[in-house]
Design a protein around this motif. Structure first.
Motif, short mmCIF file in Angstrom:
data_model
loop_
_atom_site.label_atom_id
_atom_site.label_comp_id
_atom_site.label_asym_id
_atom_site.label_seq_id
_atom_site.Cartn_x
_atom_site.Cartn_y
_atom_site.Cartn_z
N TYR A 39 0.83 -1.20 0.00
CA TYR A 39 0.00 0.00 0.00
C TYR A 39 0.87 1.24 0.00
O TYR A 39 2.05 1.22 0.36
CB TYR A 39 -1.00 0.00 1.16
CG TYR A 39 -0.42 0.20 2.54
CD1 TYR A 39 -0.10 1.48 3.00
CD2 TYR A 39 -0.23 -0.86 3.41
CE1 TYR A 39 0.41 1.69 4.27
CE2 TYR A 39 0.27 -0.68 4.68
CZ TYR A 39 0.59 0.60 5.10
OH TYR A 39 1.09 0.79 6.36
N ALA A 40 0.26 2.35 -0.46
CA ALA A 40 0.94 3.64 -0.54
C ALA A 40 0.11 4.68 0.20
O ALA A 40 -1.12 4.64 0.18
CB ALA A 40 1.13 4.05 -2.00
N ARG A 41 0.79 5.62 0.85
CA ARG A 41 0.12 6.69 1.58
C ARG A 41 0.74 8.02 1.22
O ARG A 41 1.97 8.18 1.28
CB ARG A 41 0.21 6.45 3.08
CG ARG A 41 -0.33 7.61 3.92
CD ARG A 41 -0.42 7.21 5.39
NE ARG A 41 -0.60 8.34 6.28
CZ ARG A 41 -1.73 9.01 6.45
NH1 ARG A 41 -2.80 8.63 5.76
NH2 ARG A 41 -1.82 10.02 7.28
N SER A 42 -0.07 8.98 0.85
CA SER A 42 0.40 10.32 0.54
C SER A 42 0.70 11.09 1.82
O SER A 42 -0.06 11.01 2.79
CB SER A 42 -0.67 11.07 -0.27
OG SER A 42 -0.31 12.42 -0.44
N LEU A 43 1.79 11.83 1.81
CA LEU A 43 2.16 12.69 2.94
C LEU A 43 2.46 14.08 2.38
O LEU A 43 3.57 14.37 1.94
CB LEU A 43 3.38 12.11 3.66
CG LEU A 43 3.19 10.72 4.27
CD1 LEU A 43 4.52 10.15 4.73
CD2 LEU A 43 2.21 10.76 5.44
N GLY A 44 1.43 14.92 2.38
CA GLY A 44 1.57 16.25 1.79
C GLY A 44 0.59 17.24 2.39
O GLY A 44 0.12 17.07 3.52
N ASP A 45 0.25 18.26 1.60
CA ASP A 45 -0.62 19.33 2.09
C ASP A 45 -2.05 18.86 2.35
O ASP A 45 -2.77 19.49 3.12
CB ASP A 45 -0.64 20.49 1.08
CG ASP A 45 0.71 21.17 0.98
OD1 ASP A 45 1.06 21.94 1.89
OD2 ASP A 45 1.41 20.93 -0.02
#
Length: 313
Positions: A39-45
């Protein structure tokens, strides 16, 4: 009936020859084909600080080569999705909802190297059952954030100004330049760094569990970067595309803080992969790369002409 019998004999003979070749211990096994899920998780605004389970599937495959008893390197191709929104944001963890969201389908091509804690034995079949490792590399990311077009364009009081063309449709955000005059491309450089553990399952198969972070050189993976919203005079409300762009840029009409340009976006990857030790001769035939069989030469002396000596794996 004879034809069926002949085909059956040829099939089983071919399968037997393949099995003998695959399981032969005389073949160089420095090459590994890999494949897995995670799985992938976004870490941003647009990452909600209170949410830890907004994750998307990824699929990865590649080819690895073991250079030394501890070092191996290879290339990997990963397809994955990222998403984020602040519509259900916790007011105790962030200031407010901006009505912004995104989802993107991404491709990452990377070259990575890993260093294992324990050395691999000269005979690869005698490798450790568990072997932790660290990994790092470089790569390029193709990304294309998309979002749903708001139905209406609103002012700072929240009042409806006009209906928005293509309202309710999913569109690519890059083409609308929601942070005018700034723009961004389709590609970004990334640096994968992480740790993992390799587990021996059979003589020819390992399973790895790996956790890694992707450091990027872009703050637009989610289409959000700048603190301020674009000036209204940068949008021509007589042009359909600009009306859509204005609504995507500021869905709530509040026109306050949009993002944080001080930190680039990054994303978190968790993978479980299988590594198959494959024949160097197969790669040599298909791609012109790979290893050679270990030679087994007849030796005269004790045992006679057919004394083959020690066989190496």
């Amino acid at each position: 009936m004879k034809k069926v019998l002949l085909i059956s004999i040829l099939f089983f003979c071919g399968a037997e020859l393949f099995a003998q070749s695959f399981y032969s211990n005389r073949i160089n096994r420095r090459w590994m084909a890999t494949g897995g899920l995670g799985y992938a998780r976004s870490l941003g605004d647009l990452t909600n600080p209170g949410s830890y389970f907004d994750t998307k599937l990824n699929i990865v495959g590649g080819l690895q080569y073991r250079f030394t008893d501890r070092i191996q390197a290879g290339v990997n191709l990963m397809a994955f999705q990222l998403s984020g929104d602040d519509q259900d944001i916790d007011p105790e963890l962030n200031t407010r909802s901006r009505g912004l969201s995104f989802v993107s389908n991404n491709l990452e091509l990377s070259a990575t190297g890993s260093v294992s804690l324990f050395p691999t034995a000269m005979r690869f079949t005698q490798r450790k059952m568990f072997n932790p490792y660290v990994v790092a590399g470089v790569g390029v990311l193709f990304y294309d954030p998309r979002a749903e077009v708001p139905e209406f364009l609103r002012n700072q009081a929240g009042d409806t100004i006009m209906a928005v063309p293509r309202g309710g449709e999913m569109v690519s955000l890059r083409q609308y330049q929601t942070e005018r005059p700034n723009s961004y491309g389709r590609f970004a450089f990334v640096i994968p760094v992480g740790v993992g553990v390799r587990v021996k399952v059979t003589e020819f198969i390992d399973v790895t569990a790996q956790v890694s972070n992707r450091i990027t050189f872009s703050d637009y993976l989610d289409d959000v970067s700048g603190r301020g919203y674009p000036d209204d005079d940068l949008f021509d409300l007589n042009v359909d595309k600009d009306i859509t762009a204005a609504a995507l840029s500021d869905p709530t009409g509040r026109g306050e803080i949009r993002g944080n340009p001080d930190n680039n976006d990054h994303y978190f990857i968790v993978n479980v992969k299988a590594e198959f030790y494959i024949q160097g001769e197969f790669l040599n035939k298909v791609f012109g790369i790979g290893g050679k069989r270990y030679n087994i030469r007849p030796q005269r002396g004790r045992g006679g002409l057919f004394n083959f000596g020690n066989r190496r794996r």
